[in-house]
Scaffold this motif. Structure first.
Motif, PDB file in Angstrom:
ATOM      1  N   ALA A  37       0.628  -1.297   0.119  1.00 14.20           N
ATOM      2  CA  ALA A  37      -0.013  -0.025   0.065  1.00 14.20           C
ATOM      3  C   ALA A  37       0.840   1.421  -0.032  1.00 14.20           C
ATOM      4  N   MET A  38       1.916   1.166   0.818  1.00 13.46           N
ATOM      5  CA  MET A  38       2.732   2.384   0.724  1.00 13.46           C
ATOM      6  C   MET A  38       3.531   2.597  -0.355  1.00 13.46           C
ATOM      7  N   ARG A  44       7.976   5.206   1.596  1.00 14.41           N
ATOM      8  CA  ARG A  44       9.082   4.196   1.756  1.00 14.41           C
ATOM      9  C   ARG A  44       9.400   4.017   3.154  1.00 14.41           C
ATOM     10  N   ASP A  45       9.181   4.886   4.088  1.00 12.16           N
ATOM     11  CA  ASP A  45       9.503   4.672   5.417  1.00 12.16           C
ATOM     12  C   ASP A  45       8.515   4.083   6.268  1.00 12.16           C
ATOM     13  N   LEU A  46       9.135   2.820   6.524  1.00 15.66           N
ATOM     14  CA  LEU A  46       8.034   1.713   7.528  1.00 15.66           C
ATOM     15  C   LEU A  46       8.971   1.685   8.724  1.00 15.66           C
ATOM     16  N   VAL A  47       8.186   1.560   9.848  1.00  9.79           N
ATOM     17  CA  VAL A  47       8.855   1.141  11.195  1.00  9.79           C
ATOM     18  C   VAL A  47       7.806   0.325  11.897  1.00  9.79           C
ATOM     19  N   LEU A  48       8.383  -0.756  12.455  1.00 11.12           N
ATOM     20  CA  LEU A  48       7.312  -1.743  13.300  1.00 11.12           C
ATOM     21  C   LEU A  48       7.957  -1.508  14.577  1.00 11.12           C
ATOM     22  N   VAL A  49       7.069  -1.591  15.758  1.00 18.36           N
ATOM     23  CA  VAL A  49       7.367  -1.384  17.119  1.00 18.36           C
ATOM     24  C   VAL A  49       6.853  -2.575  17.703  1.00 18.36           C
ATOM     25  N   ARG A  50       7.708  -3.478  18.371  1.00 22.04           N
ATOM     26  CA  ARG A  50       7.693  -4.665  18.680  1.00 22.04           C
ATOM     27  C   ARG A  50       6.451  -5.894  18.259  1.00 22.04           C
ATOM     28  N   PRO A  51       6.789  -6.027  16.925  1.00 20.39           N
ATOM     29  CA  PRO A  51       5.751  -7.010  16.261  1.00 20.39           C
ATOM     30  C   PRO A  51       5.819  -8.202  16.854  1.00 20.39           C
ATOM     31  N   ALA A  66       3.422  -8.352  -0.025  1.00 18.92           N
ATOM     32  CA  ALA A  66       4.255  -7.362  -0.209  1.00 18.92           C
ATOM     33  C   ALA A  66       4.079  -7.234  -1.753  1.00 18.92           C
ATOM     34  N   SER A  67       4.123  -8.210  -2.413  1.00 11.80           N
ATOM     35  CA  SER A  67       3.728  -8.398  -3.974  1.00 11.80           C
ATOM     36  C   SER A  67       4.542  -7.199  -4.854  1.00 11.80           C
ATOM     37  N   GLY A  68       5.866  -7.409  -4.634  1.00 12.08           N
ATOM     38  CA  GLY A  68       7.010  -6.559  -5.579  1.00 12.08           C
ATOM     39  C   GLY A  68       7.311  -5.278  -4.550  1.00 12.08           C
ATOM     40  N   ALA A  69       6.965  -5.136  -3.509  1.00 14.49           N
ATOM     41  CA  ALA A  69       7.521  -4.095  -2.417  1.00 14.49           C
ATOM     42  C   ALA A  69       8.666  -4.492  -1.566  1.00 14.49           C
TER      43      ALA A  69
END
Length: 263
Positions: A37-38, A44-51, A66-69
């Motif tokens: 989606a991004m 482009r900037d993705l951050v995960l907190v305690r996944p 993600a299909s290509g991302a």
């Protein structure tokens, strides 16, 4: 393989005024769908907190959704604290219910985004701020303490009887509206612009049709009853292209080739 963690203080990617933050995400597919989606909206900037899963960025479901991302996943960071995920961001948008006691104002996305893109955020000095969109876990959403960190709470205007959105769906909606506020992307035409028929071409078509309709026996030249002027008005309203004129003249030629036995 995508990294499982990185320096919390690492700078955001250049030319990307937006960060998407996912807190305690449970399903790897949602992380992959968020990356997709991004990317389609140019972020482009993705951050995960305690996944839930430390290796979520490299899991099969994540990569598949993600299909290509994959580049978004490769660049993504995992941190332990929300404050680390928000480092460098000057305007934070929570996607949650506003706490009952007190909290940031609840805003509709498009209204707020127009202000942010125009530099109306506090301290923005008429420049677009570094915005963070924060999403809570699929099971619990965001805690009140996390919501208190936000400058605004976003409320996506859904049907009042059913407002449940999948995490990646919510990301897509906000990413689209925010991209539009930032100026959007031009739509690339997939077909060439039509060549419109000029008045001379239309008149040539009408003359040809008149002959073929007389030949067919549909038009009585002694009593035309304004058929041709009516067809002229019809073609003017339709706005014929040059190709359509050629098609109609081809039909007229086919009619002229018919004989009494064919009718």
């Amino acid at each position: 393989m995508p990294p499982s963690s990185a320096d919390p203080g690492a700078p955001a990617p250049a030319l990307d005024p937006t960060r998407f933050v996912l807190i305690e995400t449970s399903h790897p597919g949602n992380v992959g769908s968020t990356a997709r989606a991004m990317k389609v909206m140019g972020f482009r900037d993705l951050v995960l907190v305690r996944p839930r899963f430390a290796d979520v960025l490299s899991q099969e479901d994540t990569v598949a959704m993600a299909s290509g991302a994959a580049d978004i996943l490769a660049r993504a960071r995992i941190v332990d604290r929300l404050e680390d995920a928000l480092d460098g961001c000057t305007f934070v948008c929570a996607t949650a219910m506003t706490p009952r006691d007190f909290g940031p104002p609840t805003r509709m996305p498009r209204e707020l985004f127009a202000e942010l893109a125009g530099g109306a955020a506090p301290g923005a000095a008429r420049t677009t701020p570094q915005v963070a969109f924060v999403f809570g876990s699929e099971r619990y959403g965001m805690s009140n303490e996390d919501v208190y960190r936000a400058h605004a709470v976003l409320s996506i205007p859904t049907h009042p009887d059913y407002g449940s959105l999948n995490l990646a769906q919510a990301v897509q909606l906000l990413a689209y509206d925010w991209r539009q506020a930032l100026g959007g992307f031009p739509v690339q035409a997939r077909t060439a612009d039509p060549q419109w028929a000029d008045a001379q071409s239309v008149q040539g078509l009408l003359q040809h049709l008149e002959r073929s309709l007389i030949h067919l026996g549909y038009l009585d030249p002694a009593s035309p009853k304004k058929l041709m002027p009516r067809l002229n008005q019809l073609f003017n309203r339709a706005g014929l292209t040059q190709e359509e004129v050629h098609i109609l003249r081809g039909i007229a030629r086919a009619i002229e080739k018919t004989g009494p036995a064919d009718r």
